[in-house]
Design a protein around this motif. Structure first.
Motif, PDB file in Angstrom:
ATOM      1  N   LEU A 106       7.769  41.588   5.723  1.00  0.00           N
ATOM      2  CA  LEU A 106       8.923  41.162   4.936  1.00  0.00           C
ATOM      3  C   LEU A 106       9.924  40.374   5.783  1.00  0.00           C
ATOM      4  N   CYS A 107      10.293  39.200   5.286  1.00  0.00           N
ATOM      5  CA  CYS A 107      11.304  38.382   5.956  1.00  0.00           C
ATOM      6  C   CYS A 107      12.361  37.987   4.947  1.00  0.00           C
ATOM      7  N   LYS A 108      13.582  37.859   5.433  1.00  0.00           N
ATOM      8  CA  LYS A 108      14.636  37.324   4.573  1.00  0.00           C
ATOM      9  C   LYS A 108      15.499  36.383   5.384  1.00  0.00           C
ATOM     10  N   GLN A 109      15.609  35.187   4.841  1.00  0.00           N
ATOM     11  CA  GLN A 109      16.403  34.168   5.497  1.00  0.00           C
ATOM     12  C   GLN A 109      17.275  33.561   4.415  1.00  0.00           C
ATOM     13  N   PHE A 110      18.557  33.462   4.668  1.00  0.00           N
ATOM     14  CA  PHE A 110      19.407  32.883   3.643  1.00  0.00           C
ATOM     15  C   PHE A 110      19.434  31.373   3.765  1.00  0.00           C
ATOM     16  N   THR A 131      20.370  44.478   2.927  1.00  0.00           N
ATOM     17  CA  THR A 131      19.457  43.421   2.492  1.00  0.00           C
ATOM     18  C   THR A 131      18.078  44.005   2.219  1.00  0.00           C
ATOM     19  N   LEU A 190      16.072  43.938  -1.287  1.00  0.00           N
ATOM     20  CA  LEU A 190      14.721  43.394  -1.432  1.00  0.00           C
ATOM     21  C   LEU A 190      13.795  44.408  -2.099  1.00  0.00           C
ATOM     22  N   GLU A 243      17.011  40.933  -4.677  1.00  0.00           N
ATOM     23  CA  GLU A 243      16.831  39.689  -3.930  1.00  0.00           C
ATOM     24  C   GLU A 243      15.345  39.406  -3.775  1.00  0.00           C
ATOM     25  N   GLN A 244      14.994  38.136  -3.669  1.00  0.00           N
ATOM     26  CA  GLN A 244      13.606  37.777  -3.419  1.00  0.00           C
ATOM     27  C   GLN A 244      13.399  37.556  -1.926  1.00  0.00           C
ATOM     28  N   PRO A 245      12.306  38.105  -1.355  1.00  0.00           N
ATOM     29  CA  PRO A 245      12.067  37.893   0.067  1.00  0.00           C
ATOM     30  C   PRO A 245      11.658  36.445   0.345  1.00  0.00           C
ATOM     31  N   THR A 246      11.940  35.979   1.570  1.00  0.00           N
ATOM     32  CA  THR A 246      11.483  34.657   1.978  1.00  0.00           C
ATOM     33  C   THR A 246      10.000  34.711   2.306  1.00  0.00           C
TER      34      THR A 246
END
Lengths: 264, 253
Positions: free
Chosen positions: A13-17, A49, A53, A58-61
């Motif tokens: 799982l990654c999250k980048q805004f 965050t 997710l 929120e949708q993950p990157t």
């Protein structure tokens, strides 16, 4: 949704805004059904965050979240979140009973069934005598109990608790921890519990995951503390586990700073 | 907090009448400044003949009828504006215009269009009721805590269902505040409209008093308006308490 799932699996799982800041990088996490998973991390480590997710806000990157092999999409009552903000999480114009029934309205036609199910959940958290009260008449601890009941009513696969007791005073917080533990032992509901309080995590958890400080937080370690059912903060094993986590977080803060220096 | 004495505001009112009596005696020209007893006598006479209630009723009707239609419409419009960017883009310029134009300035226009009719006065009150409540409702929708919507979503209450079950009830206090503002403003507008063209109503009474050099009429009109305002304000507060106890001030977090 398939009802006999075995584990919730978060992989890569990654999250980048949009502005480019990386919040989470490559998070792998497995939560077995019936486990009490505590996610520990310092402030700004992207705990919220991660909750957003998993909850589907929120949708993950990148990466996936799935119950066994069926991925989850968007928010839903199979992953109910218990929020920290006691002031805004409940609906102030609804009574305790009506708050507890809130989610059922869209899923259960029968009014009497809604009532009894909500009442059962309220009984579990010891609020069956206060059903007619409004949130403004409740203490912080009681408000959180209503929120927990409101979540339990939905019979979620996972109860995601985002620092649920952080806004309470120290004494109430400790009492709520033991009550939650008791509740978990009775229901064996799967819980993902996010906190920055090491002893809170060690009192409650069957599994502990430690996050590094952000940005770009990653998992430092996942372990089972292997403590007895009755947790005693003065127990040497408890203290050893505490030290272990503290060392992890302390150690990483240095490494994290160094890493950040290289990356930017 | 100031603790009201045993007789509440009674002393203040008594003092007011004494000062009034003294001032009237000092001025000495009842044609300009009537004594309190003259006004009381006039009031008693008009109560007896029923004329007072006729005028009070006329003003009340001019408020209630168009507000009863306009305010719910304003609430719906405001909620829609808060919910949808497109709806907001369509109506926002009009709202800004309405909000920055004194409604009183529109009275001659309304009289020109509709003549000296009830329709002219109704349309003015209706217009104020719509835009004031709409503005408040839009503000209420915009200020709904994000967390409340998230709380609904995680319980499986999504989209339109979350809007009607969480956003609309959350903006209820703002809408009720709009209702109070709108009635206050509309009292002003309706009185001004009655002064410019009407054959009944408290505003008309005041103007007739000036034209006939009968200042007691002016005073009766002013008192009538004060009482009307208080009735409205108390009435709304009472109605909320009685019929919507969930939104009474005591319950708000």
């Amino acid at each position: 949704m398939d009802d006999d799932w075995k584990r919730l699996r978060v992989s890569g799982l990654c999250k980048q805004f949009a502005r480019g800041s990386v919040i989470l990088s490559n998070i792998d996490l497995t939560v077995d059904r019936g486990a009490f998973m505590c996610i520990l991390g310092p402030s700004g480590s992207g705990k919220s965050t991660l909750v957003d997710l998993i909850a589907g806000f929120e949708q993950p990157t990148g990466g996936t979240i799935a119950f066994d092999d069926s991925p989850v999409r968007g928010p839903g009552p199979d992953r109910v979140v218990i929020f920290q903000d006691i002031g805004n999480a409940l609906f102030p114009w609804l009574t305790v009973q009506e708050n507890a029934e809130f989610g059922l309205r869209n899923f259960v036609r029968n009014r009497r069934e809604r009532r009894t199910r909500a009442l059962e959940a309220l009984e579990l958290v010891g609020l069956d005598k206060d059903t007619h009260k409004f949130p403004s008449e409740l203490s912080g601890g009681m408000k959180q109990r209503v929120q927990i009941a409101r979540g339990l009513v939905m019979d979620p696969h996972v109860l995601i608790m985002d620092e649920p007791f952080a806004a309470l005073d120290a004494i109430t917080r400790r009492r709520m921890q033991y009550e939650l533990k008791d509740l978990w032992q009775r229901t064996h509901k799967t819980v993902i519990f996010v906190t920055h309080d090491i002893s809170e995590a060690l009192i409650l958890a069957t599994d502990v995951t430690v996050l590094s400080s952000g940005p770009g937080a990653r998992i430092l370690d996942t372990f089972r503390p292997g403590l007895p059912d009755e947790r005693d903060p003065a127990d040497p094993a408890f203290i050893a586990a505490y030290r272990r986590v503290e060392a992890l977080i302390g150690h990483v803060q240095d490494a994290g700073d160094a890493g950040r220096g290289e990356a930017r | 907090m100031i603790r009201p004495g045993r007789f509440g505001p009674l002393y203040g009112i008594l003092l007011f009448f004494i000062l009034w009596q003294v001032a009237a005696a000092f001025v000495g020209t009842p044609l300009l400044f009537p004594e309190p007893m003259d006004v009381m006598r006039g009031l008693a006479y008009m109560t007896e003949t029923g004329e007072l209630f006729e005028h009070l009723g006329a003003t009340l009707q001019r408020l209630l009828v168009p507000l009863a239609v306009g305010m719910p419409l304003g609430a719906v419009l405001g909620c829609a504006m808060g919910a949808s960017r497109d709806v907001n883009a369509w109506f926002d310029p009009y709202m800004r215009m309405a909000n920055s134009t004194p409604a009183i300035a529109l009275i001659p226009f309304a009289l020109l269009w509709f003549g000296v009719t009830e329709l002219a006065r109704y349309s003015l009150v209706f217009y104020v009721g719509v835009y004031v409540v709409a503005l408040n409702a839009r503000g209420g929708v915009a200020q709904v805590p994000r967390l409340r919507i998230k709380a609904a979503n995680t319980l499986g209450v999504l989209g339109a269902s979350a809007f009607f079950r969480v956003v609309v009830p959350s903006s209820f206090p703002a809408i009720l505040a709009g209702v109070r503002t709108a009635t206050g403003l509309c009292i002003m507008v309706v009185v001004a409209a009655e002064m410019l063209g009407a054959a009944s109503g408290l505003g008309y009474l005041i103007i007739r008093g000036r034209q006939n050099y009968d200042p007691t009429l002016i005073f009766i009109g002013i008192f009538g308006l004060g009482i009307l305002s208080i009735l409205f304000d108390r009435g709304i507060a009472f109605a909320i308490e009685r019929f919507m106890p969930r939104w009474s001030v005591r319950r708000r977090v």
